[in-house]
Design a protein around this motif. Structure first.
Motif, PDB file in Angstrom:
ATOM      1  N   ASP A   1      -5.756   1.009  -2.645  1.00  0.00           N
ATOM      2  CA  ASP A   1      -4.937  -0.175  -2.387  1.00  0.00           C
ATOM      3  C   ASP A   1      -5.550  -0.988  -1.246  1.00  0.00           C
ATOM      4  O   ASP A   1      -5.986  -0.423  -0.234  1.00  0.00           O
ATOM      5  CB  ASP A   1      -3.510   0.214  -1.997  1.00  0.00           C
ATOM      6  CG  ASP A   1      -2.799   0.994  -3.092  1.00  0.00           C
ATOM      7  OD1 ASP A   1      -3.187   0.829  -4.262  1.00  0.00           O
ATOM      8  OD2 ASP A   1      -1.877   1.763  -2.784  1.00  0.00           O
TER       9      ASP A   1
ATOM     10  N   TYR B   1      -5.890   6.178   5.457  1.00  0.00           N
ATOM     11  CA  TYR B   1      -5.633   4.808   5.886  1.00  0.00           C
ATOM     12  C   TYR B   1      -6.493   4.509   7.115  1.00  0.00           C
ATOM     13  O   TYR B   1      -6.185   4.986   8.216  1.00  0.00           O
ATOM     14  CB  TYR B   1      -4.149   4.622   6.203  1.00  0.00           C
ATOM     15  CG  TYR B   1      -3.258   5.098   5.078  1.00  0.00           C
ATOM     16  CD1 TYR B   1      -3.004   4.271   3.990  1.00  0.00           C
ATOM     17  CD2 TYR B   1      -2.713   6.372   5.087  1.00  0.00           C
ATOM     18  CE1 TYR B   1      -2.206   4.700   2.941  1.00  0.00           C
ATOM     19  CE2 TYR B   1      -1.917   6.819   4.038  1.00  0.00           C
ATOM     20  CZ  TYR B   1      -1.670   5.979   2.976  1.00  0.00           C
ATOM     21  OH  TYR B   1      -0.884   6.415   1.935  1.00  0.00           O
TER      22      TYR B   1
ATOM     23  N   ASN C   1      -4.023  -3.338  -6.221  1.00  0.00           N
ATOM     24  CA  ASN C   1      -3.807  -1.908  -6.404  1.00  0.00           C
ATOM     25  C   ASN C   1      -4.606  -1.417  -7.598  1.00  0.00           C
ATOM     26  O   ASN C   1      -4.663  -2.083  -8.631  1.00  0.00           O
ATOM     27  CB  ASN C   1      -2.332  -1.588  -6.635  1.00  0.00           C
ATOM     28  CG  ASN C   1      -1.425  -2.141  -5.562  1.00  0.00           C
ATOM     29  OD1 ASN C   1      -0.749  -3.137  -5.771  1.00  0.00           O
ATOM     30  ND2 ASN C   1      -1.418  -1.520  -4.405  1.00  0.00           N
TER      31      ASN C   1
ATOM     32  N   ILE D   1       0.848  -1.189   0.000  1.00  0.00           N
ATOM     33  CA  ILE D   1       0.000   0.000   0.000  1.00  0.00           C
ATOM     34  C   ILE D   1       0.885   1.240   0.000  1.00  0.00           C
ATOM     35  O   ILE D   1       1.659   1.469   0.933  1.00  0.00           O
ATOM     36  CB  ILE D   1      -0.923  -0.005   1.229  1.00  0.00           C
ATOM     37  CG1 ILE D   1      -1.808  -1.253   1.203  1.00  0.00           C
ATOM     38  CG2 ILE D   1      -1.777   1.253   1.275  1.00  0.00           C
ATOM     39  CD1 ILE D   1      -2.690  -1.403   2.422  1.00  0.00           C
TER      40      ILE D   1
END
Length: 630
Positions: free
Chosen positions: A553, A597, A530, A514
């Motif tokens: 990702d 994230y 991805n 990632i």
């Protein structure tokens, strides 16, 4: 927080500025004659401009004509006479099987080497006009003619074999210090038995460097690279870091780090290269000397390598109390291999069969200075392999570069290998297999698939095995006016089987999984997906081209050999940003991205990168391979 604000300020200014044409065009489309083609190529208007943009452009033109300070600055920064030729929107097969000039005598070879700034390989009438272009060319040493001549697969007075023209052009473009190349026959002077050939190359500005300083902590990093030293094609790279305060495992402290290498390629027209490298970092040391010659074309008969390297890096082991402990391991490794390609018959006159059967052998000798347990024994590994390789190349644009010509490999590769490891304490066998497939079509895009498996066998136990696979797909080039984009989908899978304790475990950080993500977690099974959307804009400023990027990702990671990685919650990363590169310079592509994230302690993170995230795997047989587990 300052960098965060600066990132978004630059991002919105560049996006908003897309309505202002940095590369100026005439109001009406003109016809630009490509010097390498017999037919005229219509020029494209770089941007469909509203009236406000027209007024801004005319004001900038008027300002550049003035003799004032700001007039000279504007004239130095912008090009108002630049012509943009039609791009390759569909792949072009390079190594065409039949060529009308096959087996003719090469009567004469002419060379035309263009400097880095202000010139065009498709419009030879262009010249540097402003101060910056002329200044850049004045400090650049053009590639020596002998270096270009040594890359060609033909010579004056020799016979022109099939594929020599297209393969020579591709080999020239593969050089880091050459932006683009054309190898063309002068049709006006060609006869039934002889030809004159013109070689046109355009250089990359080979010098690059970097400086990062933190005066408050007395920390800094200085890098200096030259990928075409004195125009000879030699490459040296240096990176020095000072002000480091790092504790090494033996209790000493380090205040500096250095890594550097010097490479000499194509020694005496043998296509053999040599490299010396030195890395002295806090947690990694390496010193090495390497000689290598690849199967650089389908017609290459022999390839091989010889290398000697010293390594020192940390590993994790278990002591008698079953407690995990970190220690530095130190060893040397000698590696030798030799391969031969066998041509397959062709029954069509003028047709060169690109398929090859390849046989090879390899010897790897490893000697440890401080082996912690029997798993790290002194050993010599003998491997033999046989493979089938078929490859061809397409020429296209807007993949990983910004309009420069890129060669896309397609074909098939199959290989089987077997070996025997003679160890100080025990012996074991080795088995390995690999297959790969690639296809590129105008209306489909590009698809690459590969799968490999390798393992050691000690008695009845299969150990240190790995199954890996890769799928890469990108769409054809999609266009709206002069804005062009592609979609990329990439899958990578690595599954370790009975790996040794303390080996380099799989990571999902950055390039391995990632992008922009950081986690200390490691595992023995990794599955990564991805997605990326790259939008290439028509903006050009001082040779820099701009693209807008968005990505998604997802990665699964398992720390158990028997565990199912899909039972765990996937790690995720989503983001967008900008990518820019100056194709005339040796600087890497620069990306400024903002990522989100969900698993991170701070979900939003901005980061930059200078490494390409995607890359092609060629279909050439490299060597009997023992893949790295990382």
């Amino acid at each position: 927080m300052i960098f965060f604000k600066g990132f978004w300020l630059a991002f919105f200014l560049l996006v908003a500025g897309s309505s202002v044409p940095f590369v100026a065009q005439a109001q009406n489309p003109t016809v630009v004659t490509d010097s390498l083609k017999s037919k005229p190529v219509p020029a494209l208007d770089s941007v469909a401009r509203p009236n406000a943009s027209d007024r801004i452009l005319e004001n900038l033109k008027e300002l550049s004509r003035k003799k004032t300070f700001w007039g000279r600055v504007t004239k130095s920064l912008f090009r108002f006479d630049r012509k943009v030729t039609l791009n390759y929107n569909s792949p072009v097969l390079l190594n065409t099987p039949t060529e009308k000039h096959n087996y003719k005598v090469v009567r004469r070879i002419d060379y035309r080497t263009l400097n880095s700034f202000g010139y065009s390989i498709t419009d030879t009438t262009r010249r540097p006009r402003n101060f910056l272009e002329k200044a850049g060319n004045s400090v650049h040493i053009k590639t020596h003619r002998g270096r270009i001549r040594n890359t060609l697969l033909f010579k004056t007075g020799g016979i022109l074999e099939p594929l020599d023209l297209s393969e020579s052009e591709r080999l020239l473009r593969q050089k880091e210090y050459i932006l683009d190349a054309r190898v063309v026959v002068n049709e006006k002077t060609s006869t039934q038995d002889s030809v004159d050939i013109l070689i046109i190359t355009k250089d990359v500005f080979s010098l690059s460097g970097s400086v990062a300083l933190n005066p408050s902590k007395a920390y800094g990093r200085i890098g200096l690279n030259d990928i075409n030293f004195l125009g000879l094609g030699h490459q040296f790279r240096n990176l020095y870091t000072f002000g480091v305060d790092s504790l090494i495992n033996n209790g000493t402290r380090r205040t500096w780090m250095y890594s550097g290498s010097y490479t000499i390629e194509n020694i005496y027209n043998t296509f053999a290269s040599a490299q010396i490298l030195y890395r002295n970092e806090a947690n990694y040391q390496q010193r090495g000397l390497n000689f290598y010659r690849d199967f650089y074309t389908a017609n290459t008969k022999y390839a091989g390598a010889a290398s000697f390297n010293y390594y020192r890096h940390p590993i994790y082991i278990k002591n008698e109390d079953d407690i995990r402990r970190r220690m530095n391991i130190e060893y040397t490794r000698q590696d030798y291999w030799l391969g031969k390609a066998h041509k397959l018959k062709s029954y069509n006159l003028g047709f060169e069969n690109r398929a090859r059967i390849i046989t090879a052998g390899r010897i790897i000798a490893t000697n440890y200075f401080n082996a912690p347990n029997p798993d790290y024994q002194n050993n010599t590994l003998y491997i033999g392999a046989i493979g089938y390789s078929f490859r061809k190349y397409y020429r296209s644009q807007y993949l990983f570069g910004f309009g420069r010509t890129e060669d896309i490999p397609a074909g098939n590769l199959f290989s089987l290998s077997a070996g025997y490891e003679a160890g100080q304490l025990y012996n074991r066998r080795y088995l390995g297999a690999k297959m790969a497939f690639g296809k590129y079509r105008t209306n489909f895009g590009y698809l690459y698939l590969d799968a490999s498996y390798d393992t050691f066998i000690r008695g009845k136990r299969w150990e240190q095995g790995e199954f890996s696979s890769e799928i890469l797909y990108f769409t054809k080039l999609l266009s709206v006016g002069t804005w062009q984009w592609r979609h990329f989908i990439w899958n990578r899978t690595s599954i370790g089987i009975n790996r040794l304790y303390g080996e380099n475990l799989l990571s999902i950080n950055r390039q391995e999984g990632i992008r922009g993500f950081r986690t200390p977690e490691r595992g023995t099974k990794r599955i990564v997906f991805n997605y990326e959307n790259s939008l290439f804009t028509p903006i050009s400023f001082l040779g820099f081209r701009l693209a807008l990027v968005s990505f998604a990702d997802v990665a699964w990671l398992s720390q158990s050999d028997t565990g199912n990685p899909f039972k765990h919650r996937p790690y995720q990363g989503y983001g967008l940003g900008i990518r820019f590169r100056n194709e005339y310079m040796a600087f890497n592509t620069i990306q400024l991205l903002l990522g989100y994230y969900p698993q991170g302690s701070s979900p939003l993170r901005n980061f930059n990168s200078t490494r390409p995230y995607y890359d092609f795997n060629d279909f050439r047989f490299t060597q009997p391979l023992v893949p790295d587990f990382r």
